[in-house]
Design a protein around this motif. Structure first.
Motif, PDB file in Angstrom:
ATOM      1  N   SER A   1      15.562  44.273  34.035  1.00 53.00           N
ATOM      2  CA  SER A   1      15.122  43.014  33.432  1.00 53.00           C
ATOM      3  C   SER A   1      13.686  43.149  32.974  1.00 53.00           C
ATOM      4  CB  SER A   1      15.224  41.874  34.449  1.00 53.00           C
ATOM      5  OG  SER A   1      14.288  42.066  35.501  1.00 53.00           O
ATOM      6  N   VAL A   2      13.223  42.147  32.229  1.00 53.83           N
ATOM      7  CA  VAL A   2      11.832  42.119  31.787  1.00 53.83           C
ATOM      8  C   VAL A   2      10.889  42.162  32.984  1.00 53.83           C
ATOM      9  CG1 VAL A   2      10.081  40.641  30.723  1.00 53.83           C
ATOM     10  CG2 VAL A   2      12.272  40.980  29.579  1.00 53.83           C
ATOM     11  N   ALA A   3      11.243  41.465  34.057  1.00 54.65           N
ATOM     12  CA  ALA A   3      10.380  41.442  35.244  1.00 54.65           C
ATOM     13  C   ALA A   3      10.165  42.836  35.811  1.00 54.65           C
ATOM     14  CB  ALA A   3      10.987  40.526  36.306  1.00 54.65           C
ATOM     15  N   ASP A   4      11.178  43.695  35.693  1.00 54.41           N
ATOM     16  CA  ASP A   4      11.062  45.055  36.227  1.00 54.41           C
ATOM     17  C   ASP A   4      10.078  45.913  35.435  1.00 54.41           C
ATOM     18  OD1 ASP A   4      12.883  44.509  38.214  1.00 54.41           O
ATOM     19  OD2 ASP A   4      14.596  45.320  37.103  1.00 54.41           O
TER      20      ASP A   4
ATOM     21  N   ARG B   1       7.111  45.046  34.721  1.00 56.52           N
ATOM     22  CA  ARG B   1       5.801  44.800  35.337  1.00 56.52           C
ATOM     23  C   ARG B   1       4.685  44.761  34.290  1.00 56.52           C
ATOM     24  NH1 ARG B   1       6.433  44.980  40.743  1.00 56.52           N
ATOM     25  NH2 ARG B   1       8.267  46.094  41.547  1.00 56.52           N
ATOM     26  N   THR B   2       4.893  43.922  33.307  1.00 62.26           N
ATOM     27  CA  THR B   2       3.899  43.766  32.243  1.00 62.26           C
ATOM     28  C   THR B   2       3.755  42.293  31.892  1.00 62.26           C
ATOM     29  OG1 THR B   2       3.387  44.317  29.937  1.00 62.26           O
ATOM     30  CG2 THR B   2       5.699  44.107  30.484  1.00 62.26           C
ATOM     31  N   ASP B   3       2.562  41.934  31.413  1.00 63.41           N
ATOM     32  CA  ASP B   3       2.374  40.560  30.932  1.00 63.41           C
ATOM     33  C   ASP B   3       2.613  40.459  29.430  1.00 63.41           C
ATOM     34  OD1 ASP B   3       0.154  41.841  29.938  1.00 63.41           O
ATOM     35  OD2 ASP B   3      -1.319  40.528  30.889  1.00 63.41           O
TER      36      ASP B   3
ATOM     37  N   ARG C   1      15.506  31.399  28.024  1.00 69.34           N
ATOM     38  CA  ARG C   1      14.500  32.369  27.581  1.00 69.34           C
ATOM     39  C   ARG C   1      13.570  31.654  26.639  1.00 69.34           C
ATOM     40  NH1 ARG C   1      17.953  37.018  25.234  1.00 69.34           N
ATOM     41  NH2 ARG C   1      19.479  35.380  25.007  1.00 69.34           N
TER      42      ARG C   1
ATOM     43  N   GLY D   1       3.773  48.836  32.092  1.00 66.14           N
ATOM     44  CA  GLY D   1       2.786  48.307  33.022  1.00 66.14           C
ATOM     45  C   GLY D   1       1.397  48.898  32.870  1.00 66.14           C
TER      46      GLY D   1
ATOM     47  N   GLY E   1      16.530  39.280  29.618  1.00 69.01           N
ATOM     48  CA  GLY E   1      15.469  38.288  29.498  1.00 69.01           C
ATOM     49  C   GLY E   1      14.480  38.495  28.374  1.00 69.01           C
TER      50      GLY E   1
ATOM     51  N   ALA F   1      15.066  49.767  33.145  1.00 67.48           N
ATOM     52  CA  ALA F   1      14.726  48.549  33.885  1.00 67.48           C
ATOM     53  C   ALA F   1      15.920  47.612  33.795  1.00 67.48           C
ATOM     54  CB  ALA F   1      13.486  47.882  33.302  1.00 67.48           C
TER      55      ALA F   1
ATOM     56  N   ARG G   1       4.674  40.133  25.948  1.00 71.81           N
ATOM     57  CA  ARG G   1       5.920  39.513  25.503  1.00 71.81           C
ATOM     58  C   ARG G   1       6.887  40.638  25.146  1.00 71.81           C
ATOM     59  NH1 ARG G   1       1.769  36.328  23.456  1.00 71.81           N
ATOM     60  NH2 ARG G   1       1.495  37.813  21.746  1.00 71.81           N
TER      61      ARG G   1
END
Length: 445
Positions: free
Chosen positions: A367-370, A372-374, A267, A348, A410, A365, A376
């Motif tokens: 994970s962080v990927a779920d 759907r945001t840029d 990470r 998102g 994550g 969610a 941090r």
């Protein structure tokens, strides 16, 4: 303070009786407040400008901002006077205009505070700003969890105040190194008599009564003049307090020690190391206490499902887009307890630079990927927080999923070993508050 709280509670009770809103009258189960604010029908019927006004239920915050930008100062003020409940809650309207509209709605109960939103429906919802929203280099929004409404808003307000003071270099008790109370400083838009910059007669208004934000370039705003608390290099007095001092971040090492791992756990931050790094200059931060959604009451079925969070996420995303539409900085979201569920669902759409989940039951969610945001994504959990006993599952609509502090989620870990229980994350002197302030200033990566 007490007068302000009594005003809010009385108005919320009256609204609940008049509109037969569910809310607190039906046990712990809550019906979320949704839709445009009170007074919308009168606003929609208004043709004083010769055409329809932007619909609060369908116009985007960007469209609202463009509408107000095209109005003369006098027309803005007339609309705010005629429809204070709408203008005071209209995302995309100028912040100072919303403050004045909500002050009109609340009357003496507003106590001169910068109320950016006030909706008396249900149990009452509001948002309050600390600092100068239009000039701040950074903006942070505190999103609370269960049991927050008009009557308990002070809890969220104190969390936001604590973050505001820490992020802007205040000492304990909200005082600067000169010993002045933070809220009394003129660089935060207030004179010594407690009036906001936009309400001043000689410093923030022209002779015809126009507000500072409404004036043309020929009669410059009080906030832009070098004699209004700015140095010759253009920085405000508030910036001078922290601008040339980069605070030591507790995060880079403490976050790794907190979880017993080094910088090779996968990470990695934007600087290529675990935890957080500090760099650049510390800019001034405005903080918003946002209690703009219907929160669960107690630890019941509402707190275990996403029903209220879904409605809250829509309101939060629209709110943050409205703040950005007025030219303010993109926000960092600080999301406590059930508020992190709201932030997870809004991630998102909120346009945030950072999302911090603390004392979180999950963000719906895996994970962080779920998300759907840029943005941090950060997470904190105190060893003594009872939220650790809540199962992190998601089954048949119950539960909010993976623990945001779990390695597999994550998120960047924030130290919180010295935070007390579920509500101590923003207590003065804690490593979590120092870390949050670093994130709010944009130093932590």
């Amino acid at each position: 303070m007490r007068r302000f709280r009594r005003t809010l509670v009385a108005a919320a009770v009256a609204a609940a009786v008049v509109t037969a809103t569910a809310g607190w009258a039906s046990g712990t189960a809550q019906t979320p407040v949704t839709g445009p604010p009170p007074g919308t029908e009168e606003w929609r019927a208004d043709r004083s400008l010769g055409h329809a006004l932007p619909d609060p239920g369908s116009a985007s915050p960007a469209e609202v901002a463009a509408f107000f930008a095209d109005l003369t100062p006098r027309r803005r003020e007339l609309l705010a006077a005629r429809h204070p409940s709408v203008v005071g809650n209209l995302d995309g309207a100028p912040a100072a205009l919303r403050y004045r509209a909500n002050a009109r709605t609340l009357g003496a109960g507003s106590d001169g505070r910068q109320i950016l939103a006030y909706d008396p429906r249900g149990r009452g919802q509001l948002a309050e700003v600390f600092g100068d929203l239009t000039r701040a280099r950074r903006v942070a929004v505190v999103v609370p969890g269960s049991d927050i409404d008009a009557g308990t808003f002070d809890r969220t307000r104190e969390m936001a105040r604590s973050l505001y003071e820490e992020a802007n270099g205040r000492t304990a008790g909200g005082r600067t190194t000169e010993g002045r109370a933070a809220e009394d400083r003129t660089t935060e838009g207030r004179t010594s008599d407690g009036r906001g910059a936009e309400d001043r007669t000689t410093e923030g208004r022209t002779s015809d009564g126009r507000g500072a934000e409404d004036r043309t370039t020929d009669d410059r705003t009080a906030e832009d003049r070098t004699t209004e608390g700015r140095t010759s290099d253009g920085r405000g007095a508030e910036d001078r307090t922290t601008d040339d001092l980069v605070a030591d971040s507790p995060m880079a090492d403490a976050s790794r020690n907190d979880r017993g791992e080094g910088p090779t756990d996968g990470r990695r931050t934007a600087h290529g190391s675990g935890g957080a790094a500090v760099g650049g200059r510390a800019g001034n931060v405005a903080v918003i206490a946002w209690a703009g959604y219907t929160t669960p009451v107690g630890v019941g079925l509402d707190a275990a499902t996403g029903h209220l969070a879904e409605a809250g996420a829509e309101r939060l995303a629209r709110f943050t887009r409205g703040v950005a539409a007025t030219g303010a900085a993109r926000p960092a979201l600080f999301c406590h307890s059930y508020g992190s569920v709201v932030c997870g669902l809004a991630a998102g759409r909120a346009g945030a630079t950072d999302i911090v989940a603390f004392g979180s039951p999950g963000m719906r969610a895996d994970s962080v990927a779920d998300l759907r945001t840029d943005a941090r994504v950060w997470a904190a959990k105190a060893p003594s927080d009872w939220i650790s006993k809540v199962p992190h599952v998601a089954l048949a609509g119950l539960g909010h999923g993976t623990d945001p502090t779990a390695p597999e989620f994550g998120a960047r870990r924030v130290p919180a070993d010295d935070a007390a229980g579920h509500t101590g994350y923003l207590a003065p002197g804690t490593s979590s508050l120092r870390a949050f302030a670093s994130i709010a200033r944009g130093e932590a990566r």
